[in-house]
Design an enzyme around this catalytic site. Sequence first.
Site, PDB file in Angstrom:
ATOM      1  N   TYR A  22       3.915  -4.465   7.413  1.00 39.76           N
ATOM      2  CA  TYR A  22       3.027  -4.517   8.572  1.00 39.76           C
ATOM      3  C   TYR A  22       3.501  -3.702   9.771  1.00 39.76           C
ATOM      4  O   TYR A  22       2.801  -3.646  10.779  1.00 39.76           O
ATOM      5  CB  TYR A  22       2.811  -5.973   8.996  1.00 39.76           C
ATOM      6  CG  TYR A  22       2.229  -6.815   7.895  1.00 39.76           C
ATOM      7  CD1 TYR A  22       0.915  -6.643   7.490  1.00 39.76           C
ATOM      8  CD2 TYR A  22       2.996  -7.777   7.243  1.00 39.76           C
ATOM      9  CE1 TYR A  22       0.372  -7.409   6.464  1.00 39.76           C
ATOM     10  CE2 TYR A  22       2.464  -8.549   6.216  1.00 39.76           C
ATOM     11  CZ  TYR A  22       1.159  -8.358   5.835  1.00 39.76           C
ATOM     12  OH  TYR A  22       0.627  -9.112   4.829  1.00 39.76           O
ATOM     13  N   HIS A  99      -7.524  -4.031   7.966  1.00 43.89           N
ATOM     14  CA  HIS A  99      -6.283  -4.528   7.366  1.00 43.89           C
ATOM     15  C   HIS A  99      -5.188  -3.517   7.648  1.00 43.89           C
ATOM     16  O   HIS A  99      -5.374  -2.318   7.419  1.00 43.89           O
ATOM     17  CB  HIS A  99      -6.435  -4.727   5.854  1.00 43.89           C
ATOM     18  CG  HIS A  99      -7.409  -5.799   5.513  1.00 43.89           C
ATOM     19  ND1 HIS A  99      -7.091  -7.135   5.593  1.00 43.89           N
ATOM     20  CD2 HIS A  99      -8.704  -5.732   5.131  1.00 43.89           C
ATOM     21  CE1 HIS A  99      -8.153  -7.843   5.262  1.00 43.89           C
ATOM     22  NE2 HIS A  99      -9.146  -7.016   4.989  1.00 43.89           N
TER      23      HIS A  99
END
Length: 164
Positions: A22, A99
């Site tokens: 991430y 995302h």
Amino acid sequence: MKIAVIQGPNLNMLGIREQHIYGNMSLEQIHQQLQTAAEQNGVELEFFQSNFEGEIVDRVQECLGTVDGIMINPAAYSHTSIAIKDALSAVNMPVVEVHISNIYKREEFRQKSITAAASTGVISGFGAFGYHMGLIALMQMINELKAIAQARNAQIQAQTEENK
């Protein structure tokens, strides 16, 4: 133009959790960068994050009549939440699902997004930059919808004038 940015579970842990997936930016840093880009384009953003499905459903429903579009990262709820998908469908406005990671390169259970079926488009795998891509997409879609509505109204007005 007003856009709601809705963040799902565990995104409050960005910058701490699984940085190899991430990245190292916190959610606050992502929001700050997005806010700067929005201000440069005359767009107002409303930020919301929750780890609770029902709160996300409530926030999506609150968007009806108050914002022009939604940017949402449902996170893990993408793969499980019919409730969020139904709420997104109900508000009937432009929705971009974002995302950070490429969900199609992840575990099999992460490769299916239930909420994507209620989204106008999905951006996946571009890291934090995906939010900027989502902002650009929403601005374009909202402006196109406004232009269509204005053209339709002008056409109706012209027909009304002809019938007098």
